[in-house]
Each structure stands twice: as C-alpha cells, then as structure tokens.
Write a protein that holds these residues in place. Structure first.
Motif, PDB file in Angstrom:
ATOM      1  N   VAL A 256       0.838  -1.203   0.000  1.00 53.41           N
ATOM      2  CA  VAL A 256       0.000   0.000   0.000  1.00 53.41           C
ATOM      3  C   VAL A 256       0.868   1.247   0.000  1.00 53.41           C
ATOM      4  O   VAL A 256       0.655   2.193  -0.782  1.00 53.41           O
ATOM      5  CB  VAL A 256      -0.947   0.011   1.224  1.00 53.41           C
ATOM      6  CG1 VAL A 256      -1.612   1.382   1.375  1.00 53.41           C
ATOM      7  CG2 VAL A 256      -1.997  -1.072   1.099  1.00 53.41           C
ATOM      8  N   LYS A 259       2.642   1.726  -3.319  1.00 46.31           N
ATOM      9  CA  LYS A 259       1.701   2.199  -4.336  1.00 46.31           C
ATOM     10  C   LYS A 259       1.445   3.694  -4.204  1.00 46.31           C
ATOM     11  O   LYS A 259       1.293   4.406  -5.208  1.00 46.31           O
ATOM     12  CB  LYS A 259       0.384   1.435  -4.205  1.00 46.31           C
ATOM     13  CG  LYS A 259      -0.655   1.805  -5.250  1.00 46.31           C
ATOM     14  CD  LYS A 259      -1.895   0.944  -5.124  1.00 46.31           C
ATOM     15  CE  LYS A 259      -2.934   1.301  -6.181  1.00 46.31           C
ATOM     16  NZ  LYS A 259      -4.154   0.460  -6.068  1.00 46.31           N
ATOM     17  N   LEU A 260       1.416   4.194  -2.946  1.00 46.58           N
ATOM     18  CA  LEU A 260       1.148   5.615  -2.702  1.00 46.58           C
ATOM     19  C   LEU A 260       2.413   6.469  -2.701  1.00 46.58           C
ATOM     20  O   LEU A 260       2.344   7.691  -2.535  1.00 46.58           O
ATOM     21  CB  LEU A 260       0.421   5.777  -1.357  1.00 46.58           C
ATOM     22  CG  LEU A 260      -0.964   5.133  -1.247  1.00 46.58           C
ATOM     23  CD1 LEU A 260      -1.504   5.278   0.175  1.00 46.58           C
ATOM     24  CD2 LEU A 260      -1.929   5.765  -2.247  1.00 46.58           C
ATOM     25  N   SER A 278      -5.520   9.210   1.530  1.00 47.06           N
ATOM     26  CA  SER A 278      -5.098   8.227   0.522  1.00 47.06           C
ATOM     27  C   SER A 278      -4.834   6.869   1.158  1.00 47.06           C
ATOM     28  O   SER A 278      -5.222   5.826   0.621  1.00 47.06           O
ATOM     29  CB  SER A 278      -3.824   8.714  -0.189  1.00 47.06           C
ATOM     30  OG  SER A 278      -4.068   9.913  -0.890  1.00 47.06           O
ATOM     31  N   ASN A 281      -8.208   5.295   2.145  1.00 47.20           N
ATOM     32  CA  ASN A 281      -8.947   4.840   0.961  1.00 47.20           C
ATOM     33  C   ASN A 281      -8.349   3.569   0.379  1.00 47.20           C
ATOM     34  O   ASN A 281      -9.054   2.676  -0.086  1.00 47.20           O
ATOM     35  CB  ASN A 281      -8.981   5.939  -0.100  1.00 47.20           C
ATOM     36  CG  ASN A 281      -9.924   7.075   0.277  1.00 47.20           C
ATOM     37  OD1 ASN A 281     -10.754   6.921   1.165  1.00 47.20           O
ATOM     38  ND2 ASN A 281      -9.796   8.200  -0.401  1.00 47.20           N
ATOM     39  N   GLU A 282      -7.017   3.475   0.414  1.00 47.78           N
ATOM     40  CA  GLU A 282      -6.351   2.294  -0.110  1.00 47.78           C
ATOM     41  C   GLU A 282      -6.554   1.082   0.808  1.00 47.78           C
ATOM     42  O   GLU A 282      -6.745  -0.039   0.353  1.00 47.78           O
ATOM     43  CB  GLU A 282      -4.844   2.582  -0.275  1.00 47.78           C
ATOM     44  CG  GLU A 282      -4.108   1.631  -1.187  1.00 47.78           C
ATOM     45  CD  GLU A 282      -4.596   1.687  -2.633  1.00 47.78           C
ATOM     46  OE1 GLU A 282      -4.658   0.602  -3.264  1.00 47.78           O
ATOM     47  OE2 GLU A 282      -4.939   2.786  -3.112  1.00 47.78           O
ATOM     48  N   CYS A 283      -6.554   1.346   2.121  1.00 45.01           N
ATOM     49  CA  CYS A 283      -6.709   0.263   3.085  1.00 45.01           C
ATOM     50  C   CYS A 283      -8.148  -0.246   3.164  1.00 45.01           C
ATOM     51  O   CYS A 283      -8.411  -1.326   3.697  1.00 45.01           O
ATOM     52  CB  CYS A 283      -6.269   0.720   4.471  1.00 45.01           C
ATOM     53  SG  CYS A 283      -4.478   0.937   4.626  1.00 45.01           S
ATOM     54  N   SER A 285      -9.825  -1.410   0.925  1.00 44.13           N
ATOM     55  CA  SER A 285      -9.965  -2.601   0.079  1.00 44.13           C
ATOM     56  C   SER A 285      -9.597  -3.890   0.798  1.00 44.13           C
ATOM     57  O   SER A 285      -9.868  -4.991   0.297  1.00 44.13           O
ATOM     58  CB  SER A 285      -9.078  -2.457  -1.171  1.00 44.13           C
ATOM     59  OG  SER A 285      -9.377  -1.252  -1.865  1.00 44.13           O
ATOM     60  N   TYR A 286      -8.960  -3.760   1.977  1.00 44.59           N
ATOM     61  CA  TYR A 286      -8.473  -4.974   2.664  1.00 44.59           C
ATOM     62  C   TYR A 286      -9.333  -5.344   3.856  1.00 44.59           C
ATOM     63  O   TYR A 286     -10.021  -4.535   4.411  1.00 44.59           O
ATOM     64  CB  TYR A 286      -7.017  -4.756   3.108  1.00 44.59           C
ATOM     65  CG  TYR A 286      -6.070  -4.575   1.953  1.00 44.59           C
ATOM     66  CD1 TYR A 286      -5.484  -5.665   1.329  1.00 44.59           C
ATOM     67  CD2 TYR A 286      -5.778  -3.286   1.466  1.00 44.59           C
ATOM     68  CE1 TYR A 286      -4.602  -5.508   0.255  1.00 44.59           C
ATOM     69  CE2 TYR A 286      -4.921  -3.109   0.391  1.00 44.59           C
ATOM     70  CZ  TYR A 286      -4.331  -4.211  -0.209  1.00 44.59           C
ATOM     71  OH  TYR A 286      -3.488  -4.054  -1.265  1.00 44.59           O
TER      72      TYR A 286
END
Length: 286
Positions: A256, A259-260, A278, A281-283, A285-286
C-alpha cells in the motif's frame, strides 16, 4: 445586572447562594471583562443565530451571547448554579438553562426541539479542561447542524488542536478536528483572568465546520482507524503501527505504501491530511 466579571460582585453572588467552587468540575470563573464580549463577537452572532453554550458558570458569557443571538441554550451540569443563573440571567427571555451533562445529552434532539426557527447554530463555551477533547469530538462527530465552535481551552490543547497536520505537534485530535473543520487560535487568555486562577494559561479557538463534501474518504470508520493506529504508536514507523492497528500483514501495508509513494519509515507526525486520506482509501480494500 452588575458586572459579572468583577471579583467583588462574583464573591457577593456566590456568598448569597452559599456556592463553593468544585475542583472536580474544573470551575474557574472569568474576571477579565474583555474576554466574553470578544468571544461573543468572534462567534459572529445575529438575530438569526442560535447558540449552544456549555458550562455557563455564573452567566458572564451567557449575558454577552444573549445580547447578540436569537436564542441561547446553556448546558450546566452543576445544579448548585441554577439559582445563581436565574438571578444573573433574569432579564433575558431568549435564554434557557438546562441542568445536564454535555457528554450524555442528545444534541440532535436538542437542536430539533430548540432551534427549528434559527438559520445558523454555533457553539460558544468556556470548556472545563478535563472534558475539552471529549466535548469537541462529540460536537464534531455528531455531524450536527453547526456553523462553528468557539471555545476557551487549555493553551497546550489549543496548540495541539490547531497544529498543522504533518507537523511534530500534530496528534490524533489534530487530524480529527481538521477532518471536520478549519481550526484556528483566536487569542490567548492568561491564568490571571480567572477566579480561582488555574495552573495553566488558556486560549480561545474557533472551528469553522467543513461542508459535508469538503473531505472525501471511502469509509470514515477505516479513516479514523488508520489515524488512531499510527498515533497510538507514534514512535513506530507507519509500516509497523498500521500493520498492528489494522491487523494486516506487513507485506500488505508495504505494498500500500509503495503504491502511494510513501516511505515505510515515515511516522504519524510526517503524514499530511491528503496522505491520511489516501492511506485510508487504499486500506479500505483490505
């Protein structure tokens, strides 16, 4: 009504009602006559504004609010102050004093019942130090119909709340407050401006509440979990603190961060609001 900021007048009123200060309730009454009018003015009140006041004390600030606003609801936990307030506020028909605990009262219901005829609602308060953070968090997380919050708080807390996100002074409450509002320190208040005098200085802050669409996150629960995780172990890197706080493998967190474009060795105080968003928002998904 006599000047309620005058020490002799305060003593006379308190003696009349046999009132003694409660240390456990953090009671310190303002004796500088310039402070309350200034707080009321900076709250930007008019005839279309309703005010929620927390901890009116003997009614010094309440008087100034009532002169400027359409309606004032003052919430006072100490039943012993009710007869005092009846005396000091007798000339105002637009003030209602509620004997209640601000941390337990249902503010959404209160607003529906008391402020259906006002255009704007603000909070103005001289907050006891021991409940400052819980009260501010309750006011913000409640997503109430508030325009702003003007509050007197401990100077150190004011500096933490109004610190920039991504600075060494920032903390969990800094990010939380900035998520919901735009905070700023208005002016300092000396410990000598109170009776009895506290051991620390204070400051008046203002939180201008953000519009609902000003901050975009996919999942608020995840966002605040991320914030809490990194500040709970602020000395650790975000790789370690997020892995433990979110119960995710370090490999996942590292992916993660990569990616950021975030360094795995960053710490909580290094993250900007945009990076917190950010990350959350990315986390999600998990």
């Amino acid at each position: 009504m006599e000047n309620l900021s005058n020490i002799n007048n305060i003593r006379k009123i308190l003696k009349k009602h046999n009132f003694k200060f409660s240390h456990s309730l953090g009671q310190n009454f303002i004796i500088n006559p310039e402070i309350c009018p200034k707080m009321a003015d900076l709250s930007e009140l008019d005839e279309s504004t309703g005010v929620i006041e927390i901890g009116p004390g003997i009614g010094v600030l309440t008087n100034e609010l009532a002169k400027r606003a359409k309606k004032v609801i003052s919430i006072e936990i100490d039943r012993r102050l009710l007869p005092v307030l009846s005396e000091t506020l007798f000339e105002f028909s637009n003030v209602k004093v509620l004997n209640a605990d601000i941390l337990k009262i249902n503010l959404k219901e209160l607003i529906l019942e008391e402020f259906n005829d006002v255009e704007n609602i603000v909070v103005c308060a001289n907050l006891p130090y021991y409940i400052t953070s819980p009260v501010i968090i309750k006011l913000l997380e409640g997503k109430l119909r508030l325009k702003s919050i003007v509050a007197m708080v401990q100077k150190e807390v004011a500096e933490r709340i109004c610190a920039g996100v991504g600075t060494r002074e920032s903390s969990n409450i800094t990010v939380t407050v900035n998520y919901y509002s735009k905070p700023k320190i208005l002016f300092p208040v000396s410990r000598s401006d109170f009776m009895p005098s506290p051991k620390v200085d204070s400051a008046v802050i203002k939180l201008d509440i953000n519009d609902d669409n000003s901050v975009k996150v996919k999942d608020e629960e995840v966002f605040f979990k991320v914030v809490k995780s990194v500040f709970l172990q602020r000395r650790k890197t975000i790789l370690n603190s997020l892995s433990k706080g979110l119960n995710l493998d370090k490999v996942v967190i590292e992916e993660v961060l990569l990616k950021l474009g975030l360094d795995i060795n960053l710490r909580a105080e290094n993250l900007t609001m945009e990076q917190f968003i950010s990350l959350a928002n990315e986390c999600t998904s998990y």
